[in-house]
Design a protein around this motif. Structure first.
Motif, PDB file in Angstrom:
ATOM      1  N   TYR A  22       0.823  -1.206   0.000  1.00 56.54           N
ATOM      2  CA  TYR A  22       0.000   0.000   0.000  1.00 56.54           C
ATOM      3  C   TYR A  22       0.861   1.262   0.000  1.00 56.54           C
ATOM      4  O   TYR A  22       0.640   2.170  -0.799  1.00 56.54           O
ATOM      5  N   LEU A  37       4.408   0.383  -3.082  1.00 60.66           N
ATOM      6  CA  LEU A  37       4.298   0.063  -4.508  1.00 60.66           C
ATOM      7  C   LEU A  37       3.520   1.116  -5.282  1.00 60.66           C
ATOM      8  O   LEU A  37       3.632   1.202  -6.498  1.00 60.66           O
ATOM      9  N   GLY A  38       2.691   1.906  -4.579  1.00 56.33           N
ATOM     10  CA  GLY A  38       2.060   3.055  -5.216  1.00 56.33           C
ATOM     11  C   GLY A  38       1.060   2.737  -6.301  1.00 56.33           C
ATOM     12  O   GLY A  38       1.061   3.343  -7.357  1.00 56.33           O
ATOM     13  N   TRP A  39       0.181   1.772  -6.066  1.00 53.10           N
ATOM     14  CA  TRP A  39      -0.921   1.582  -7.008  1.00 53.10           C
ATOM     15  C   TRP A  39      -2.256   1.730  -6.292  1.00 53.10           C
ATOM     16  O   TRP A  39      -3.311   1.430  -6.836  1.00 53.10           O
ATOM     17  N   GLY A  40      -2.202   2.198  -5.046  1.00 50.81           N
ATOM     18  CA  GLY A  40      -3.443   2.559  -4.354  1.00 50.81           C
ATOM     19  C   GLY A  40      -4.124   1.427  -3.624  1.00 50.81           C
ATOM     20  O   GLY A  40      -5.104   1.636  -2.943  1.00 50.81           O
ATOM     21  N   ALA A  99      -3.337  -7.681  -4.369  1.00 49.99           N
ATOM     22  CA  ALA A  99      -3.562  -7.755  -5.807  1.00 49.99           C
ATOM     23  C   ALA A  99      -3.735  -9.197  -6.276  1.00 49.99           C
ATOM     24  O   ALA A  99      -3.690  -9.469  -7.463  1.00 49.99           O
ATOM     25  N   GLU A 146     -10.757   6.895  -7.797  1.00 51.41           N
ATOM     26  CA  GLU A 146      -9.440   6.854  -8.436  1.00 51.41           C
ATOM     27  C   GLU A 146      -9.441   7.860  -9.570  1.00 51.41           C
ATOM     28  O   GLU A 146     -10.315   7.830 -10.427  1.00 51.41           O
ATOM     29  N   ASP A 185      -6.915  10.207 -12.401  1.00 46.37           N
ATOM     30  CA  ASP A 185      -5.641  10.650 -12.969  1.00 46.37           C
ATOM     31  C   ASP A 185      -5.795  12.122 -13.310  1.00 46.37           C
ATOM     32  O   ASP A 185      -6.726  12.494 -14.033  1.00 46.37           O
ATOM     33  N   THR A 205       8.485   5.292  -6.438  1.00 43.13           N
ATOM     34  CA  THR A 205       7.489   6.295  -6.079  1.00 43.13           C
ATOM     35  C   THR A 205       7.338   6.291  -4.575  1.00 43.13           C
ATOM     36  O   THR A 205       7.279   5.242  -3.966  1.00 43.13           O
ATOM     37  N   ILE A 218      -0.003   9.974  -5.704  1.00 48.64           N
ATOM     38  CA  ILE A 218       1.245   9.532  -6.309  1.00 48.64           C
ATOM     39  C   ILE A 218       1.640  10.548  -7.378  1.00 48.64           C
ATOM     40  O   ILE A 218       0.788  10.999  -8.154  1.00 48.64           O
ATOM     41  N   ALA A 250       2.947  10.794 -10.655  1.00 43.27           N
ATOM     42  CA  ALA A 250       3.152   9.824 -11.735  1.00 43.27           C
ATOM     43  C   ALA A 250       4.203  10.309 -12.731  1.00 43.27           C
ATOM     44  O   ALA A 250       4.935   9.517 -13.307  1.00 43.27           O
ATOM     45  N   LYS A 285      -1.684  10.634  -9.676  1.00 41.65           N
ATOM     46  CA  LYS A 285      -2.723   9.616  -9.524  1.00 41.65           C
ATOM     47  C   LYS A 285      -3.230   9.802  -8.092  1.00 41.65           C
ATOM     48  O   LYS A 285      -2.440   9.771  -7.149  1.00 41.65           O
TER      49      LYS A 285
END
Lengths: 664, 148
Positions: A229, A232-235, A239, A521, A523, A586, A601, A603, A614
């Motif tokens: 969380y 890795l910065g993908w929210g 996974a 979410e 962008d 990130t 994040i 990006a 993001k």
């Protein structure tokens, strides 16, 4: 020191082989001194592997770059904290740590049983040592941590920057303490099967030996989620990555075992099932190691790909064949002492609980293995994405949560419909009222409504359990409600520790529901001083700042956050570039509150100052981590040794039937 | 390989062999093992006893918190008590002194049984024979006189 480390591993290998041989010869010939000698060998193996650990740590701390492993995971500029962590930051080191934990557990298990379980120990020792031999063989013949380079470089490559995070320092040892720990219950199961002492004695001996690895595995999984969380910065936090699944698989069967073992202890039922769960859990732990370490399925975790797979698969095949053969051989002796007396009983609700856990395990296993199977059969690697896992596991998980609410309300052996109705009424009313309130406040997401209503139901049954228990306790002992509550907890730690864990699980479901059903979410591209809104938050991107550090360069954006016109905080989403590894990372900017997480994040950015962000808003996210904390507390309550081990109850007539006030 | 390393390795090897080999050289531990096996049997019985005691406690508790009816409670408790008595008998045979507390508990139990038999009162709820001075029923928990 490197030669000492290498020699220690080789000696340990020989000593482990010796322990297997002498223990088995000892039990065949009845020569106790041989069994004693084998037990001593397990202590010897632990001491030798410890020497190897110290030797490797010494090489890392003294920057001995002749050693290939040291070069690949550390460098001169790393702080001591991460230098120590690099002991398990790479393939060889993590295998060594794994082995060390295993031999430590083995030595403790043997030491605890020098005068107990004597019939089991001649088989427990060889089983433990066989597992050690797998890892020793790998460390000696395939992945020698002390392998020296022909020429030492001036500096090392350093630890992967993604791993340079305090969470990542404690996450792997935690998982290993969990994974490896299941070797002890497994070896006792094999001991029981081989010696024929199949009563509940072995089950009691390993009670804590299952809870402790389970605790470590739980903590390990949660830390892994937290790391994913924030790092890795993908929210997200989960996974369904193969390696995440690998840690979940043995956890699922171990959790099933923790529940079903109670039925064997109390009723002498489900003996074959429990044996199978222990064997399965051990098999899945080894399989999990295989997935993580062999690089069979490429994933974010497969930092080092290698050809270790063969070792694991051969070992797994042998170990499982022996275990299953022993189980089949003993089947006639593993019949239940009692039969299920009623469908409406706690026993039967435990059975359903087990079916769901094993069901989830198989679905996760299938999803994880599918890419490999499809590649083998059709030559195409088809990955199974998160929707598959969610579709299958969300209903099963919710059913399990509901069961954890229902189960404690039903009595052992036989629940009556009348009692059932009486006990269910209040929690049902609470959850229906709760759903009405949620619906009224505008929540229309069906799965979220179902999930939250089950959470409310289970939560109210737990509260009810504590309330009723405290009341009954107070009726008999008097004193304040707090005193009664405390004495209730200490009198039956396992039960109330268990309920506490269930409460933690409820919180985790609340967190998962909020953060998945109502996740936002976005962008966004912003010029300096430009403003936008995400959810309730107004974000104003002010400027980019850069900073040059010895190991990396960092670029960070200054973002001012406000809500309803009021200033909330300033966040700094950041990108770093690590020179040594030539790798960008990130750094997430995070604002956590009890209601939601704001997660930003950086990006990308352009020379003009225009930046791409993001942004996530994850509602109720923090409850997931708080729930994990509650689970840990609950497990500690359950593990804590009871004072005065022997459970005393009065003969009929003594005041243990403490219902006077309630009945009268 | 330098000299220090060689010395450490040799010491390690000698230490290991001495440590592992010592029990084989000394032998003569057979009696200890036999005693252990006997202890194991007794420990197993004590564990069985404790399991049953815990089960009885759980049953009482389930009854108090309204999960088990009085009728079921009486029947199940009787059944468990019978099982417990059987284990106590086995323990007595295995080693009369294995658990002194146990002996004491048995005596109390026997005494109370005698007392129970002597009394003529029965519980108005479940029909159990009661001691003359009982405050509440030992089986179903029915309050018989106001608690002091």
């Amino acid at each position: 020191m490197n030669d000492v480390g290498g020699a220690a591993l080789q000696f340990a290998f020989v000593a482990a082989l010796y322990a297997i041989a002498t223990a088995l010869i000892g039990v065949r010939t009845g020569r106790q001194e041989l069994i004693r000698s084998a037990e001593r060998a397990t202590f010897g193996v632990f001491a030798l592997v410890s020497v190897a650990m110290i030797a490797l740590l010494f090489a890392i701390l003294t920057h001995d770059f002749r050693v290939q492993y040291v070069t690949s995971v550390s460098n001169l500029s790393m702080p001591i904290f991460y230098l120590i962590a690099s002991l398990w930051g790479g393939q060889e080191g993590s295998m060594l740590l794994w082995l060390w934990v295993l031999t430590l557990y083995g030595a403790i298990a043997v030491a605890q049983n020098l005068h107990r379980n004597r019939e089991l120990m001649p088989y427990v020792v060889p089983t433990l040592m066989a597992t050690s031999i797998l890892f020793l063989a790998i460390l000696i013949f395939a992945e020698n941590p002390f392998h020296e380079l022909a020429q030492a470089p001036l500096d090392g490559q350093g630890l992967n920057p993604l791993l340079q995070n305090p969470l990542m320092v404690i996450h792997p040892p935690n998982l290993y303490l969990g994974f490896v720990g299941f070797a002890v219950p497994f070896s006792f199961a094999i001991g029981a099967l081989a010696s024929g002492r199949l009563d509940s004695q072995w089950i009691r001996s390993i009670r804590r030996w299952t809870l402790i690895p389970w605790l470590f595995l739980t903590v390990g999984i949660l830390l892994g989620g937290q790391w994913a969380y924030v790092e890795l910065g993908w929210g997200g936090y989960w996974a369904w990555d193969p390696v995440e699944n690998a840690s979940l698989l043995p956890w699922l069967t171990a959790t099933a075992f923790l529940h079903s073992v109670m039925i064997q202890e109390k009723k002498g039922m489900l003996k074959v099932w429990n044996m199978s769960l222990v064997i399965l859990t051990y098999g899945l732990s080894i399989f999990g190691t295989f997935l993580t370490r062999s690089g069979v399925i490429s994933s974010v975790h497969a930092f080092a790909e290698s050809s270790l797979g063969v070792y694991f698969l051969i070992y797994l095949a042998i170990a499982l064949t022996i275990a299953v053969a022993l189980l089949v051989w003993r089947l006639p002796e593993l019949r239940s002492d009692h039969r299920l007396e009623s469908v409406l009983s706690r026993e039967s609700s435990f059975l359903f609980n087990n079916l769901f856990f094993v069901g989830i395990m198989f679905s996760v296993l299938w999803g994880t293995m599918f890419p490999i199977i499809s590649e083998a059969v059709r030559g195409v690697k088809i990955s199974v994405a998160a929707p598959f896992f969610n579709q299958v596991n969300v209903p099963l998980g919710l059913a399990l949560l509901l069961l954890s609410g229902v189960c404690p309300l039903i009595a052992w052996r036989r629940g009556s419909v009348r009692n059932f109705q009486r006990n269910f009424l209040n929690p049902l009313v609470v959850s229906l009222l709760g759903v009405a309130v949620l619906y009224g406040s505008g929540i229309r997401h069906v799965v979220a409504l179902i999930s939250l209503s089950i959470c409310l139901f289970t939560f109210s049954t737990i509260v009810l359990e504590f309330y009723r228990g405290t009341r009954a306790r107070r009726a008999s002992t008097g004193g304040t409600a707090w005193q009664a509550f405390f004495s209730l907890m200490t009198r039956n730690r396992r039960r109330y520790g268990g309920y506490t864990i269930h409460f933690g699980v409820v919180l985790i479901f609340v967190g998962i529901t909020g953060s998945s059903a109502y996740k936002i979410e976005r962008d966004i591209v912003l010029d300096p001083m430009e403003q936008t809104t995400v959810g309730d938050f107004a974000l104003r991107y002010e400027t980019l700042e850069s900073d040059l550090q010895p190991t990396h360069e960092s670029i960070r954006a200054r973002v001012e956050v406000s809500r309803n016109g009021r200033y909330v905080t300033t966040l700094f989403p950041e990108r770093r570039f690590y020179f040594a590894q030539n790798q960008p990372t990130t750094e997430v900017a995070l604002r956590t509150s009890l209601l939601e997480d704001l997660y930003i994040i950086l990006a990308g950015f352009e020379p003009s100052g225009t930046a791409t962000f993001k942004v996530f808003v994850n509602p109720l996210m923090v409850w997931l981590w708080l729930g994990g904390l509650v689970m840990i507390i609950g497990t500690l309550i359950a593990i804590w040794p009871e004072r005065g081990q022997s459970a005393r109850i009065g003969a009929p007539g003594t005041p243990t039937t403490e219902t006077a006030a309630e009945q009268g | 390989m330098n000299t220090a390393d060689i010395v450490v390795i040799v010491v390690m090897a000698i230490g290991l062999v001495a440590w592992i080999g010592e029990p084989v050289v000394r032998r003569g531990r057979m009696q200890e093992a036999a005693a252990d096996a006997h202890d194991d049997a007794i420990e197993r019985l004590i564990l069985q006893k404790e399991t049953l005691y815990t089960a009885i406690r759980d049953l009482d508790f389930d009854h108090q918190t309204g999960k088990v009816d009085a009728e079921d409670h009486v029947a199940l408790r009787r059944q468990m008590e019978a099982e417990a008595a059987d284990i106590l008998r086995q323990l007595d045979l295995a080693d009369p002194l294995a658990d002194l507390d146990l002996v004491a508990e048995r005596e109390i139990l026997a005494y109370r049984r005698k007392e129970d038999a002597a009394s003529e009162d029965t519980c108005p709820t479940c029909g159990t024979d009661l001691a003359a001075d009982a405050t509440y029923c030992p089986i179903c928990g029915q309050l018989l006189k106001p608690a002091v």
